[in-house]
Motif scaffolding. Structure first.
Motif, PDB file in Angstrom:
ATOM      1  N   MET A   1     -15.040  98.462  98.242  1.00 31.44           N
ATOM      2  CA  MET A   1     -15.651  98.083  96.962  1.00 31.44           C
ATOM      3  C   MET A   1     -15.431  99.176  95.923  1.00 31.44           C
ATOM      4  O   MET A   1     -14.970  98.916  94.812  1.00 31.44           O
ATOM      5  N   TRP A   2     -15.753 100.420  96.274  1.00 32.61           N
ATOM      6  CA  TRP A   2     -15.620 101.523  95.329  1.00 32.61           C
ATOM      7  C   TRP A   2     -14.167 101.825  94.993  1.00 32.61           C
ATOM      8  O   TRP A   2     -13.853 102.181  93.855  1.00 32.61           O
ATOM      9  N   THR A   3     -13.279 101.659  95.959  1.00 39.17           N
ATOM     10  CA  THR A   3     -11.851 101.851  95.678  1.00 39.17           C
ATOM     11  C   THR A   3     -11.395 100.861  94.618  1.00 39.17           C
ATOM     12  O   THR A   3     -10.709 101.235  93.660  1.00 39.17           O
TER      13      THR A   3
ATOM     14  N   GLN B   1     -10.082 101.919  90.923  1.00 42.84           N
ATOM     15  CA  GLN B   1      -8.674 101.662  90.614  1.00 42.84           C
ATOM     16  C   GLN B   1      -8.474 100.510  89.639  1.00 42.84           C
ATOM     17  O   GLN B   1      -7.590 100.566  88.789  1.00 42.84           O
ATOM     18  N   GLU B   2      -9.260  99.454  89.780  1.00 39.70           N
ATOM     19  CA  GLU B   2      -9.056  98.247  88.977  1.00 39.70           C
ATOM     20  C   GLU B   2     -10.139  97.998  87.939  1.00 39.70           C
ATOM     21  O   GLU B   2      -9.976  97.148  87.065  1.00 39.70           O
TER      22      GLU B   2
ATOM     23  N   ILE C   1     -18.846  93.028  89.943  1.00 39.03           N
ATOM     24  CA  ILE C   1     -19.108  94.316  89.293  1.00 39.03           C
ATOM     25  C   ILE C   1     -17.943  94.628  88.365  1.00 39.03           C
ATOM     26  O   ILE C   1     -16.782  94.522  88.768  1.00 39.03           O
ATOM     27  N   SER C   2     -18.266  95.016  87.148  1.00 40.41           N
ATOM     28  CA  SER C   2     -17.248  95.381  86.158  1.00 40.41           C
ATOM     29  C   SER C   2     -17.557  96.743  85.578  1.00 40.41           C
ATOM     30  O   SER C   2     -18.714  97.063  85.299  1.00 40.41           O
TER      31      SER C   2
ATOM     32  N   VAL D   1     -14.883 105.143  81.493  1.00 36.66           N
ATOM     33  CA  VAL D   1     -15.932 104.330  82.107  1.00 36.66           C
ATOM     34  C   VAL D   1     -17.268 105.048  81.942  1.00 36.66           C
ATOM     35  O   VAL D   1     -17.392 106.231  82.265  1.00 36.66           O
ATOM     36  N   THR D   2     -18.262 104.313  81.436  1.00 36.41           N
ATOM     37  CA  THR D   2     -19.585 104.899  81.222  1.00 36.41           C
ATOM     38  C   THR D   2     -20.651 104.281  82.123  1.00 36.41           C
ATOM     39  O   THR D   2     -21.639 104.927  82.444  1.00 36.41           O
TER      40      THR D   2
END
Length: 152
Positions: free
Chosen positions: A72-74, A78-79, A102-103, A112-113
């Motif tokens: 999930m975290w990868t 990455q995406e 999740i976005s 990314v914040t």
């Protein structure tokens, strides 16, 4: 005169977040909960005051493997997005299975914040299928290990 969503800005976004029927959670980049909407509070039994600053692991069912969360975290890193089925635990201890999207939320420069998680229900036919390795063969209704958990 028609007013665009862009002109309404933060007020419209606030209303949309708070009035949607889909449970939503916003975390910072370290995964700490910053905000949840009323639908999230109703679905999980947790209020924002209880979750603020904590990680969503508070709700973990322990039904997904560490590899599940690593994947999930990868994907998120990455995406910038991930979606899939996940088991969580309500405040009262009952398990629930949801579709989670999740976005990554980004500034104009691409940094990314935050992350936005949106939960939606699964169709009953999918709820009945709890044989996936990530879910350990747990029965979707009772939350008890089924015979498939013992067959490898």
């Amino acid at each position: 005169m028609l007013t665009s969503a862009f002109e309404l800005g933060p007020r419209l976004l606030h209303e949309a977040f708070h009035r949607t029927l889909s449970p939503m959670v916003i975390t910072d980049t370290t995964g700490r909960i910053c905000h949840v909407n009323p639908a999230f509070e109703q679905a999980t039994g947790y209020e924002l005051a209880e979750l603020y600053g904590k990680q969503p692991t508070v709700m973990h069912s322990r039904m997904q493997s560490s590899d599940f969360y690593r994947r999930m975290w990868t994907a998120l890193l990455q995406e910038g997005r991930w979606q899939g089925e996940i088991w969580n635990r309500r405040k009262d201890g009952r398990l629930f299975r949801e579709w989670l999207s999740i976005s990554a939320l980004q500034q104009a420069d691409g940094e990314v914040t935050h992350y936005l998680g949106v939960y939606s229900g699964l169709a009953s036919t999918r709820m009945a299928d709890a044989q996936s390795e990530d879910y350990g063969g747990v029965d979707a209704v009772t939350g008890i290990l089924g015979r498939h958990a013992f067959i490898k």
